[in-house]
Structure formats: C-alpha cells, structure tokens
Design a protein around this motif. Structure first.
Motif, PDB file in Angstrom:
ATOM      1  N   GLY A  50       0.810  -1.214   0.000  1.00 42.17           N
ATOM      2  CA  GLY A  50       0.000   0.000   0.000  1.00 42.17           C
ATOM      3  C   GLY A  50       0.841   1.261   0.000  1.00 42.17           C
ATOM      4  O   GLY A  50       0.520   2.249  -0.679  1.00 42.17           O
ATOM      5  N   ILE A  51       1.928   1.241   0.767  1.00 45.23           N
ATOM      6  CA  ILE A  51       2.842   2.388   0.777  1.00 45.23           C
ATOM      7  C   ILE A  51       3.470   2.580  -0.604  1.00 45.23           C
ATOM      8  O   ILE A  51       3.536   3.707  -1.123  1.00 45.23           O
ATOM      9  CB  ILE A  51       3.926   2.184   1.852  1.00 45.23           C
ATOM     10  N   CYS A  52       3.916   1.481  -1.195  1.00 45.00           N
ATOM     11  CA  CYS A  52       4.510   1.566  -2.534  1.00 45.00           C
ATOM     12  C   CYS A  52       3.493   2.051  -3.558  1.00 45.00           C
ATOM     13  O   CYS A  52       3.822   2.849  -4.455  1.00 45.00           O
ATOM     14  CB  CYS A  52       5.050   0.199  -2.950  1.00 45.00           C
ATOM     15  N   ALA A  53       2.255   1.556  -3.439  1.00 45.53           N
ATOM     16  CA  ALA A  53       1.210   1.966  -4.377  1.00 45.53           C
ATOM     17  C   ALA A  53       0.910   3.455  -4.257  1.00 45.53           C
ATOM     18  O   ALA A  53       0.699   4.140  -5.271  1.00 45.53           O
ATOM     19  CB  ALA A  53      -0.055   1.153  -4.118  1.00 45.53           C
ATOM     20  N   ALA A  54       0.909   3.985  -3.028  1.00 40.46           N
ATOM     21  CA  ALA A  54       0.664   5.414  -2.835  1.00 40.46           C
ATOM     22  C   ALA A  54       1.770   6.239  -3.473  1.00 40.46           C
ATOM     23  O   ALA A  54       1.508   7.280  -4.096  1.00 40.46           O
ATOM     24  CB  ALA A  54       0.557   5.721  -1.338  1.00 40.46           C
ATOM     25  N   VAL A  55       3.009   5.782  -3.322  1.00 43.77           N
ATOM     26  CA  VAL A  55       4.131   6.490  -3.949  1.00 43.77           C
ATOM     27  C   VAL A  55       4.020   6.423  -5.466  1.00 43.77           C
ATOM     28  O   VAL A  55       4.236   7.421  -6.175  1.00 43.77           O
ATOM     29  CB  VAL A  55       5.467   5.891  -3.467  1.00 43.77           C
ATOM     30  N   PHE A  56       3.673   5.260  -5.987  1.00 40.97           N
ATOM     31  CA  PHE A  56       3.535   5.098  -7.436  1.00 40.97           C
ATOM     32  C   PHE A  56       2.457   6.022  -7.986  1.00 40.97           C
ATOM     33  O   PHE A  56       2.656   6.700  -8.999  1.00 40.97           O
ATOM     34  CB  PHE A  56       3.197   3.640  -7.752  1.00 40.97           C
ATOM     35  N   TRP A  57       1.306   6.056  -7.303  1.00 39.77           N
ATOM     36  CA  TRP A  57       0.211   6.917  -7.772  1.00 39.77           C
ATOM     37  C   TRP A  57       0.607   8.391  -7.668  1.00 39.77           C
ATOM     38  O   TRP A  57       0.391   9.167  -8.610  1.00 39.77           O
ATOM     39  CB  TRP A  57      -1.043   6.661  -6.941  1.00 39.77           C
ATOM     40  N   THR A 127      13.949  -5.475 -13.732  1.00 39.95           N
ATOM     41  CA  THR A 127      12.830  -6.044 -14.481  1.00 39.95           C
ATOM     42  C   THR A 127      11.499  -5.684 -13.841  1.00 39.95           C
ATOM     43  O   THR A 127      10.513  -5.406 -14.538  1.00 39.95           O
ATOM     44  CB  THR A 127      12.976  -7.571 -14.579  1.00 39.95           C
ATOM     45  N   LYS A 128      11.444  -5.670 -12.512  1.00 38.70           N
ATOM     46  CA  LYS A 128      10.211  -5.235 -11.839  1.00 38.70           C
ATOM     47  C   LYS A 128       9.896  -3.786 -12.188  1.00 38.70           C
ATOM     48  O   LYS A 128       8.736  -3.443 -12.447  1.00 38.70           O
ATOM     49  CB  LYS A 128      10.346  -5.402 -10.322  1.00 38.70           C
ATOM     50  N   VAL A 129      10.897  -2.932 -12.180  1.00 32.28           N
ATOM     51  CA  VAL A 129      10.674  -1.529 -12.535  1.00 32.28           C
ATOM     52  C   VAL A 129      10.182  -1.419 -13.967  1.00 32.28           C
ATOM     53  O   VAL A 129       9.207  -0.694 -14.256  1.00 32.28           O
ATOM     54  CB  VAL A 129      11.970  -0.708 -12.334  1.00 32.28           C
ATOM     55  N   ALA A 130      10.831  -2.135 -14.884  1.00 35.67           N
ATOM     56  CA  ALA A 130      10.456  -2.052 -16.295  1.00 35.67           C
ATOM     57  C   ALA A 130       9.035  -2.555 -16.529  1.00 35.67           C
ATOM     58  O   ALA A 130       8.258  -1.953 -17.286  1.00 35.67           O
ATOM     59  CB  ALA A 130      11.452  -2.859 -17.139  1.00 35.67           C
ATOM     60  N   ALA A 131       8.665  -3.667 -15.873  1.00 33.57           N
ATOM     61  CA  ALA A 131       7.316  -4.207 -16.054  1.00 33.57           C
ATOM     62  C   ALA A 131       6.268  -3.288 -15.435  1.00 33.57           C
ATOM     63  O   ALA A 131       5.215  -3.038 -16.037  1.00 33.57           O
ATOM     64  CB  ALA A 131       7.233  -5.604 -15.432  1.00 33.57           C
ATOM     65  N   LEU A 132       6.544  -2.776 -14.244  1.00 33.68           N
ATOM     66  CA  LEU A 132       5.593  -1.883 -13.581  1.00 33.68           C
ATOM     67  C   LEU A 132       5.378  -0.610 -14.387  1.00 33.68           C
ATOM     68  O   LEU A 132       4.262  -0.071 -14.439  1.00 33.68           O
ATOM     69  CB  LEU A 132       6.100  -1.540 -12.182  1.00 33.68           C
ATOM     70  N   ALA A 133       6.419  -0.135 -15.041  1.00 32.97           N
ATOM     71  CA  ALA A 133       6.335   1.108 -15.815  1.00 32.97           C
ATOM     72  C   ALA A 133       5.422   0.981 -17.027  1.00 32.97           C
ATOM     73  O   ALA A 133       4.993   1.999 -17.581  1.00 32.97           O
ATOM     74  CB  ALA A 133       7.728   1.549 -16.247  1.00 32.97           C
ATOM     75  N   THR A 134       5.112  -0.252 -17.444  1.00 30.37           N
ATOM     76  CA  THR A 134       4.226  -0.436 -18.601  1.00 30.37           C
ATOM     77  C   THR A 134       2.753  -0.395 -18.221  1.00 30.37           C
ATOM     78  O   THR A 134       1.891  -0.380 -19.100  1.00 30.37           O
ATOM     79  CB  THR A 134       4.508  -1.786 -19.289  1.00 30.37           C
ATOM     80  N   LEU A 135       2.453  -0.359 -16.918  1.00 31.18           N
ATOM     81  CA  LEU A 135       1.064  -0.463 -16.468  1.00 31.18           C
ATOM     82  C   LEU A 135       0.436   0.911 -16.246  1.00 31.18           C
ATOM     83  O   LEU A 135       1.115   1.849 -15.826  1.00 31.18           O
ATOM     84  CB  LEU A 135       0.997  -1.265 -15.167  1.00 31.18           C
ATOM     85  N   PRO A 136      -0.867   1.040 -16.478  1.00 32.13           N
ATOM     86  CA  PRO A 136      -1.572   2.266 -16.108  1.00 32.13           C
ATOM     87  C   PRO A 136      -1.483   2.478 -14.602  1.00 32.13           C
ATOM     88  O   PRO A 136      -1.238   1.542 -13.834  1.00 32.13           O
ATOM     89  CB  PRO A 136      -3.013   1.988 -16.556  1.00 32.13           C
ATOM     90  N   VAL A 137      -1.728   3.701 -14.160  1.00 32.83           N
ATOM     91  CA  VAL A 137      -1.514   4.050 -12.761  1.00 32.83           C
ATOM     92  C   VAL A 137      -2.334   3.177 -11.813  1.00 32.83           C
ATOM     93  O   VAL A 137      -1.808   2.609 -10.852  1.00 32.83           O
ATOM     94  CB  VAL A 137      -1.838   5.540 -12.533  1.00 32.83           C
ATOM     95  N   GLY A 138      -3.634   3.065 -12.070  1.00 27.35           N
ATOM     96  CA  GLY A 138      -4.484   2.287 -11.180  1.00 27.35           C
ATOM     97  C   GLY A 138      -4.104   0.821 -11.128  1.00 27.35           C
ATOM     98  O   GLY A 138      -4.034   0.214 -10.052  1.00 27.35           O
ATOM     99  N   GLY A 140      -1.192  -0.456 -11.926  1.00 24.90           N
ATOM    100  CA  GLY A 140       0.131  -0.584 -11.321  1.00 24.90           C
ATOM    101  C   GLY A 140       0.067  -0.522  -9.805  1.00 24.90           C
ATOM    102  O   GLY A 140       0.751  -1.292  -9.107  1.00 24.90           O
ATOM    103  N   ALA A 141      -0.760   0.378  -9.267  1.00 18.85           N
ATOM    104  CA  ALA A 141      -0.905   0.478  -7.815  1.00 18.85           C
ATOM    105  C   ALA A 141      -1.477  -0.809  -7.244  1.00 18.85           C
ATOM    106  O   ALA A 141      -1.013  -1.321  -6.220  1.00 18.85           O
ATOM    107  CB  ALA A 141      -1.785   1.669  -7.464  1.00 18.85           C
ATOM    108  N   TRP A 142      -2.518  -1.350  -7.884  1.00 12.93           N
ATOM    109  CA  TRP A 142      -3.092  -2.617  -7.423  1.00 12.93           C
ATOM    110  C   TRP A 142      -2.066  -3.745  -7.499  1.00 12.93           C
ATOM    111  O   TRP A 142      -1.974  -4.584  -6.587  1.00 12.93           O
ATOM    112  CB  TRP A 142      -4.311  -2.980  -8.270  1.00 12.93           C
ATOM    113  N   THR A 143      -1.278  -3.775  -8.570  1.00 16.09           N
ATOM    114  CA  THR A 143      -0.275  -4.827  -8.745  1.00 16.09           C
ATOM    115  C   THR A 143       0.749  -4.806  -7.620  1.00 16.09           C
ATOM    116  O   THR A 143       1.169  -5.865  -7.123  1.00 16.09           O
ATOM    117  CB  THR A 143       0.424  -4.663 -10.104  1.00 16.09           C
TER     118      THR A 143
END
Length: 260
Positions: A50-57, A127-138, A140-143
């Motif tokens: 959840g903390i990571c998702a908040a930062v990502f969003w 690889t995690k960064v690269a894969a996460l960067a391909t996702l839409p914000v919502g 990606g946060a859920w992921t």
C-alpha cells in the motif's frame, strides 16, 4: 493475555521482523512469536504494498516514464530495509557458487555480495521496474499491493512445504522456525488473497500463474541444492513471486484474454 491482544502482538512482531516501520514495544514477547507471526506476513505485505502503491500513484501525477515505478520499488526497499532483497542476493550467490549444500550454506552466510548475487538482484529489481512502468496508474498500484501480499504468502507456503536447513547460530532467524499449523497457513493465504477480490478483470490468472511458477521453481531448486529453505531462500521466493506476478499482469495487459 487475551486472544485479541496476542494476535495484535503477533502482527506487530511480523511488522518488526519484516520492515523498518516504527511499532510499539512488544510486551510478553516469546521467541516463538516470530514463527507464529508468519500468519500475518501477507498482511504486512499489504501494508508495504500500500505504501509503494501510494508512492507510485503520487509520483505518476508528477512524472511519466519509468520514474514512478523506480520510486515505488525504491520505497519498498527502504521500508523493508532491503530484507528480502538481501535474501535474494545471498541465495543467488549460494546456489550459483557452491558445489555442495554445505558450501552453498557457507557462502550464503557471507555478508559480502558476489557476482551471482549482484547480477540476480540487479536483474530482478530492474525487471520489476520495467514491467511496472508499462502499467496504467491504477493497475500498477493494485499490482504492487497484490504482489507484495502474494510474495509473502508464497514464502509462508514454502515454510510449510520445505524443511529448515540453516543452523540456528548462523542464521538470521533465531530461534529456528517451528512448524506452521494448517490454520496459520490458511490465515496467511487468506490475507494474501485479499487484493484479488478487487482485481481488474483478466489479470489475476496470469499474475498468479507467473508468480507461482517462479516461486515454485526456486523452492524446488533450493530443496535439491540445499535440502530445504533458509531465511534467505524465503526472501528470494518473495522477490521472484513479486517479479513473476508483475510480469504476468503486464503480459495480460499486452495480450488480453479476449484476443486469444
């Protein structure tokens, strides 16, 4: 101690064990609490995710490209004190550099990082960064939330399925982990599955399949080369599940089920 207070104590023990987040002092602590708190490892994963998702969003409101993903992954490392990443690096060094199980365990005790550890850690994080960067914000946060919870759930399942092989004096986990009961594993699995109830359509199967596959392969390799698991192996299993889950979700987005 009442049941509710004991469960709260076990949850706080799990937070203290897996993260650097501040918590109240534990009263009546017993050494076996670390093993008993494993039921709450995925719940701690929900918190970290959840903390990571908040930062990502939040970062996605300011920047585009890979930067929000990099910041989200980086915050996760800071919150946990690189606890799982350290286990991944040690596991890569041990499994890649030793000819016997004894030598592999000896390598894994060494605090210095070797070539296999550096390459494995760098590959997984990038690889995690690269894969996460391909996702839409919502998505990606859920992921992030689902991957962190699921990764810790996978490590609990490994504790149940494999034998503990590290000597107590040389390991990070003191005392040695004791066997987990069925209800403890069921509680952990339930917490790990919570984000899936809020999942976007069409991505759960691919994420779980990829994450479970990577975690299973690593667990089988550890059983063959080490004889079971160590604390480092659990950290590595958590990390490869996160990797596989994120890759699976990214693949599902790029290749929707409806187009097959």
């Amino acid at each position: 101690m009442s049941f509710a207070l004991r469960q709260l104590g076990l949850f706080l023990c799990a937070v203290q064990f897996l993260t650097r987040l501040p918590t109240p002092a534990l009263t009546g602590f017993e050494p076996d609490w670390i093993s008993r708190s494993a039921r709450y490892f995925p719940l701690v994963g929900l918190l970290v995710g959840g903390i990571c998702a908040a930062v990502f969003w939040g970062a996605s409101q300011l920047w585009t490209g890979a930067l929000p993903a990099l910041l989200a992954i980086g915050v996760g490392v800071l919150v946990t004190g690189a606890f799982h990443e350290d286990g991944l690096a040690d596991t890569c060094d041990g499994l890649g550099g030793g000819g016997t199980s004894e030598r592999r365990l000896e390598i894994m005790k060494d605090s210095r990082i070797g070539t296999y550890g550096a390459l494995g850690l760098g590959f997984v994080l990038s690889t995690k960064v690269a894969a996460l960067a391909t996702l839409p914000v919502g998505l990606g946060a859920w992921t992030l939330v689902a991957a962190h919870a699921g990764g810790r759930g996978a490590s609990v399942l490994a504790m149940r399925a494999l034998a503990y092989v590290r000597d107590v004096d040389g390991g990070k986990w003191k005392p040695a982990p004791s066997d987990l009961g069925f209800w403890e594993v069921l509680a952990a699995a339930t917490f790990a599955a919570l984000p899936l109830a809020l999942s976007p359509a069409g991505v759960v199967f691919q994420g779980l399949l990829a994450g479970a596959l990577l975690a299973l392969v690593l667990a089988l390799v550890a059983r063959r080369l080490l004889g079971g698991y160590t604390g480092d192996v659990l950290g590595a299993i958590e990390q490869v599940f996160e990797l596989g889950f994120t890759l699976g979700v990214a693949a599902a987005l790029a290749w929707p089920v409806s187009e097959r």
